[in-house]
Motif scaffolding. Structure first.
Motif, PDB file in Angstrom:
ATOM      1  N   SER B 305      17.368 -10.842   5.913  1.00 36.26           N
ATOM      2  CA  SER B 305      16.702 -12.326   6.735  1.00 36.26           C
ATOM      3  C   SER B 305      16.882 -11.396   8.348  1.00 36.26           C
ATOM      4  O   SER B 305      18.103 -12.188   8.133  1.00 36.26           O
ATOM      5  CB  SER B 305      16.652 -13.850   6.208  1.00 36.26           C
ATOM      6  N   ARG B 321      17.359 -21.425   8.613  1.00 37.42           N
ATOM      7  CA  ARG B 321      16.937 -19.918   8.467  1.00 37.42           C
ATOM      8  C   ARG B 321      17.359 -19.704   7.262  1.00 37.42           C
ATOM      9  O   ARG B 321      16.797 -18.638   5.992  1.00 37.42           O
ATOM     10  CB  ARG B 321      17.105 -18.911   9.225  1.00 37.42           C
ATOM     11  N   LEU B 323      17.880 -21.299   4.406  1.00 38.96           N
ATOM     12  CA  LEU B 323      17.288 -22.203   3.400  1.00 38.96           C
ATOM     13  C   LEU B 323      15.773 -21.306   2.762  1.00 38.96           C
ATOM     14  O   LEU B 323      14.906 -21.358   1.445  1.00 38.96           O
ATOM     15  CB  LEU B 323      16.951 -23.234   3.159  1.00 38.96           C
ATOM     16  N   ALA B 324      14.929 -20.559   4.156  1.00 38.65           N
ATOM     17  CA  ALA B 324      13.614 -20.355   4.001  1.00 38.65           C
ATOM     18  C   ALA B 324      13.898 -18.724   3.236  1.00 38.65           C
ATOM     19  O   ALA B 324      12.676 -19.050   2.589  1.00 38.65           O
ATOM     20  CB  ALA B 324      13.086 -20.239   5.945  1.00 38.65           C
ATOM     21  N   ALA B 325      14.708 -18.291   3.683  1.00 40.51           N
ATOM     22  CA  ALA B 325      15.176 -17.657   2.732  1.00 40.51           C
ATOM     23  C   ALA B 325      15.011 -16.990   1.493  1.00 40.51           C
ATOM     24  O   ALA B 325      14.730 -16.786   0.870  1.00 40.51           O
ATOM     25  CB  ALA B 325      16.808 -16.551   3.579  1.00 40.51           C
ATOM     26  N   ALA B 326      16.659 -18.371   0.783  1.00 43.90           N
ATOM     27  CA  ALA B 326      16.386 -18.476  -0.233  1.00 43.90           C
ATOM     28  C   ALA B 326      15.158 -18.737  -0.792  1.00 43.90           C
ATOM     29  O   ALA B 326      14.811 -18.041  -1.930  1.00 43.90           O
ATOM     30  CB  ALA B 326      17.219 -19.810  -0.169  1.00 43.90           C
ATOM     31  N   GLY B 327      14.329 -19.271  -0.498  1.00 41.11           N
ATOM     32  CA  GLY B 327      12.837 -20.244  -0.760  1.00 41.11           C
ATOM     33  C   GLY B 327      12.130 -18.930  -1.254  1.00 41.11           C
ATOM     34  O   GLY B 327      11.242 -18.994  -2.092  1.00 41.11           O
ATOM     35  N   ARG B 328      12.193 -18.200  -0.140  1.00 39.96           N
ATOM     36  CA  ARG B 328      11.439 -16.637   0.097  1.00 39.96           C
ATOM     37  C   ARG B 328      11.558 -15.675  -1.468  1.00 39.96           C
ATOM     38  O   ARG B 328      10.886 -14.315  -2.112  1.00 39.96           O
ATOM     39  CB  ARG B 328      11.122 -16.085   0.456  1.00 39.96           C
ATOM     40  N   ALA B 329      13.256 -16.165  -2.103  1.00 34.33           N
ATOM     41  CA  ALA B 329      13.653 -14.758  -2.859  1.00 34.33           C
ATOM     42  C   ALA B 329      12.841 -14.739  -4.094  1.00 34.33           C
ATOM     43  O   ALA B 329      12.246 -15.677  -4.722  1.00 34.33           O
ATOM     44  CB  ALA B 329      15.149 -15.313  -3.309  1.00 34.33           C
ATOM     45  N   VAL B 331      12.508 -15.536  -7.117  1.00 34.55           N
ATOM     46  CA  VAL B 331      13.097 -15.366  -8.719  1.00 34.55           C
ATOM     47  C   VAL B 331      12.013 -17.389  -8.899  1.00 34.55           C
ATOM     48  O   VAL B 331      12.091 -17.105  -8.135  1.00 34.55           O
ATOM     49  CB  VAL B 331      14.414 -16.232  -8.607  1.00 34.55           C
ATOM     50  N   GLN B 332      12.240 -17.647  -9.835  1.00 29.01           N
ATOM     51  CA  GLN B 332      11.726 -19.151 -10.386  1.00 29.01           C
ATOM     52  C   GLN B 332      12.133 -20.231 -10.461  1.00 29.01           C
ATOM     53  O   GLN B 332      13.700 -19.511 -10.175  1.00 29.01           O
ATOM     54  CB  GLN B 332      10.920 -18.400 -11.348  1.00 29.01           C
ATOM     55  N   GLY B 333      11.847 -21.254 -10.317  1.00 25.25           N
ATOM     56  CA  GLY B 333      12.265 -22.778 -10.455  1.00 25.25           C
ATOM     57  C   GLY B 333      13.200 -23.232  -9.628  1.00 25.25           C
ATOM     58  O   GLY B 333      14.799 -23.900 -10.355  1.00 25.25           O
ATOM     59  N   LEU B 334      13.982 -22.772  -8.735  1.00 24.98           N
ATOM     60  CA  LEU B 334      14.586 -23.694  -7.371  1.00 24.98           C
ATOM     61  C   LEU B 334      14.200 -24.792  -7.260  1.00 24.98           C
ATOM     62  O   LEU B 334      13.208 -25.252  -7.500  1.00 24.98           O
ATOM     63  CB  LEU B 334      14.504 -22.939  -6.118  1.00 24.98           C
ATOM     64  N   VAL B 336      14.908 -27.713  -4.459  1.00 27.37           N
ATOM     65  CA  VAL B 336      15.668 -27.996  -3.122  1.00 27.37           C
ATOM     66  C   VAL B 336      16.218 -29.426  -3.064  1.00 27.37           C
ATOM     67  O   VAL B 336      17.693 -29.276  -2.678  1.00 27.37           O
ATOM     68  CB  VAL B 336      13.949 -28.332  -2.352  1.00 27.37           C
TER      69      VAL B 336
END
Lengths: 405, 405
Positions: B305, B321, B323-329, B331-334, B336
């Motif tokens: 990122s 930033r 968190l935002a990067a992690a959230g767009r990875a 993968v499914q099922g995160l 918060v």
């Protein structure tokens, strides 16, 4: 400095949409930062939200409310994203909806909240709410330009597009505004877009129109590959033009869709033209791919490559970086000896070898232009994709390093 | 400036490996730029190559030769990548192998070529070949340090690691060198690593050792996400220590593997510590993921990122930033509300909310350190991943924008 982009001079009102803006000093002290859209009764609205799994409170609330009923109000603020705030953020987003609903006698679920700005700082809901009564009094059809300005964060120019067309003898208008300067802007803030037409459109068709238009526009741009927790784009059809999409002739339907797609593409490209630290507006076209997935994957891998972007910043025709980026895209079956590359109209690679007429001087000349098109022909099939992006400049680093200082 | 990294002072010779370096002025005028490794008869060598589909000529030739026989010579040059040159590039790589083979009476296929440097410029094979006779005369066991320096391109320090261990009463040595400063370096040049031990190891086990070691080291680092057309890493086992891996006790086997993995990780981290324009050495640990795929995907999305990297450059604890990067990875099922984040030892987010004791001042203090660790706990499972990366600084842009000017 935005590339070949200035703020719109006028935007056409859309029958059935009234707008008010106000200065609530959420973050900016000298300009409007809140927008209220009032949508007429029976207006249909479709929304595309960010796919980020850690989406912000207003996104969660808007999604929920949209499941319950069609919205009557869109409440937008800039300066605070209301993101990363857990239970408190959700409560604040809901409070803003409930307070507005109370003032205008609609249900809480008929309000969709949208926020963009700094994250992790509590939303000053009280501030936001104090001017709601005067905003409701000041609603007017002709405030689109004000709205375009009020939703800006670090945008250097406001963004809007508007057109009136004659569809089977009826005057139909479509107008849209957007904000954004990076896919994820400072602190998760981001792109927002609000589009409306006075044509009547059924909700399912409207949703499909929006999805198709976004696929060809906002989903084809990138500044830095970061998507946001707050991205959203709305499309409202008020039906006040006295004609319904279903009643249109085939030709008129096609014309409307074309204008709609043009509007979305124009707004999306405006975001890139105003991209953070931009010095080069870059179009990437990948052609002759086996399928669209392959074309898009390669186009985006090139668009996200920091080495391609820094080469563009330097006006360096470093075509090796373009090939290297394409070669690492997550697709199979590329063949280097079938590959051709041009920069603007200049052929650089022809079937895997440096083109006979190519020189570094010619390459530099093309790369030093404000607008650069890379066209990569894979020689494998008939699918293609277009992506628009920026270069990577000192100012990109500066803007993003210094935003909170 | 490299972060806590200096050139090695000494590197241990490995029985069965002789090395010579020479100054062929391929690109650099005042230093050695060619390395010749001679591997003793019966030495086993495993190689991991770049996955880039547009790989360079030496990679294609090395792969082909390795299929035919075990190598006796590794011929490495810096300054020219011999990439993007089509049929001519392949011919040049083969010519260099054939010329060397002719001088030392081995077969052409027993030579593996490796190149790193500028692409798109024809390899000066004649220049490279003219000093082969004197190099063959000057082969010596103790030239690892010279080799580490000769393979550098824009590295600011040379990189090597070496250890002698007692395995069941036998002295066994392992030594390795690497070059690299970005995943893809200027013009497709890139990372190369050459590792050797005098332990005897069968080829299949050797290949597995290499793959495992690379998975935990070179595959866990990124500067800019760009992979190269020329990446390669070799592992040679000469068997000259008088002991074979299969004969070792369980404990000694484990010790060897541990030292091997430590060497690879050390070389990989050296590349990051010397990363282009680095001002912050960043470790990203993703913990409590459902599976390793999820952990790695999130760790790399954060590492790539630009917004996380510019925030690190600015010492800005802009956790939104991350968190935002992690959230767009992808993968499914995160979830918060299960997510926790710490920067070094400082808790920032606890189960989706800002930690009670967290302040921006405390965050800034951690972010201003030379070495920063982000630890993200997902609260979903027991898998984890570590990735190492750099910040994104003005100097990164400068180095990559100005390389060819």
């Amino acid at each position: 400095m935005a590339i070949s982009l200035t703020s719109p001079i006028s935007l056409l009102p859309v029958k059935g949409i009234r707008i008010a803006t106000a200065a609530d000093e959420i973050r900016y002290q000298t300009r409007d930062d809140v927008v209220l859209f009032e949508l007429c009764k029976n207006a249909q609205t479709a929304v595309v939200f960010t796919k980020n799994q850690f989406c912000a409170a207003p996104v969660i609330v808007s999604r929920q409310n949209l499941n319950v009923s069609q919205p009557r109000y869109l409440l937008v603020n800039s300066g605070n994203a209301n993101a990363g705030l857990g239970v408190q953020g959700l409560a604040d987003a809901k409070t803003s909806c409930a307070t507005l609903a109370n003032e205008c006698e609609c249900s809480e679920e008929e309000v969709l909240p949208f926020s963009t700005g700094v994250i992790g700082t509590r939303m000053p809901v009280d501030k936001m709410m104090r001017k709601i009564p005067s905003m409701l009094e000041n609603l007017q059809e002709s405030a689109w330009l004000n709205a375009a300005e009020a939703i800006m964060t670090t945008d250097t120019v406001s963004k809007g597009w508007s057109k009136q067309m004659d569809l089977d003898g009826h005057q139909v208008t479509i107008t849209g505004i957007a904000k954004g300067s990076g896919m994820i802007r400072p602190d998760m803030a981001t792109m927002l877009a609000f589009v409306a037409t006075d044509l009547g459109v059924d909700s399912i068709i409207l949703k499909n129109m929006l999805t198709d238009a976004v696929d060809q526009s906002f989903h084809c741009i990138t500044v830095d590959g970061d998507t946001s927790t707050n991205d959203a784009c709305t499309l409202t059809a008020t039906g006040q033009a006295g004609i319904h999409f279903d009643e249109l002739s085939k030709q008129a339907k096609a014309e409307f869709i074309e204008v709609l797609n043009t509007l979305f593409l124009s707004l999306a490209q405006s975001i890139i033209r105003d991209g953070e630290g931009i010095t080069k507006y870059i179009s990437i076209k990948v052609d002759q791919a086996k399928d669209e997935f392959m074309a898009r994957a390669i186009a985006f891998t090139i668009a996200h490559s920091p080495l391609v972007k820094t080469a563009a910043f330097a006006s360096d025709p470093n075509w090796g970086r373009i090939l290297a980026a394409a070669g690492r895209a997550e697709v199979q079956g590329l063949e280097v000896n079938k590959l051709s590359l041009s920069i603007n109209k200049l052929q650089v690679i022809a079937e895997g070898e440096v083109a006979i007429d190519y020189t570094e001087d010619k390459g530099s000349r093309e790369m030093s232009k404000d607008e650069i098109e890379f066209c990569l022909q894979l020689g494998l099939g008939e699918s293609s994709a277009n992506v628009w992006t920026t270069d990577l400049s000192y100012d990109y680093v500066k803007i993003n390093a210094e935003y909170r200082t």
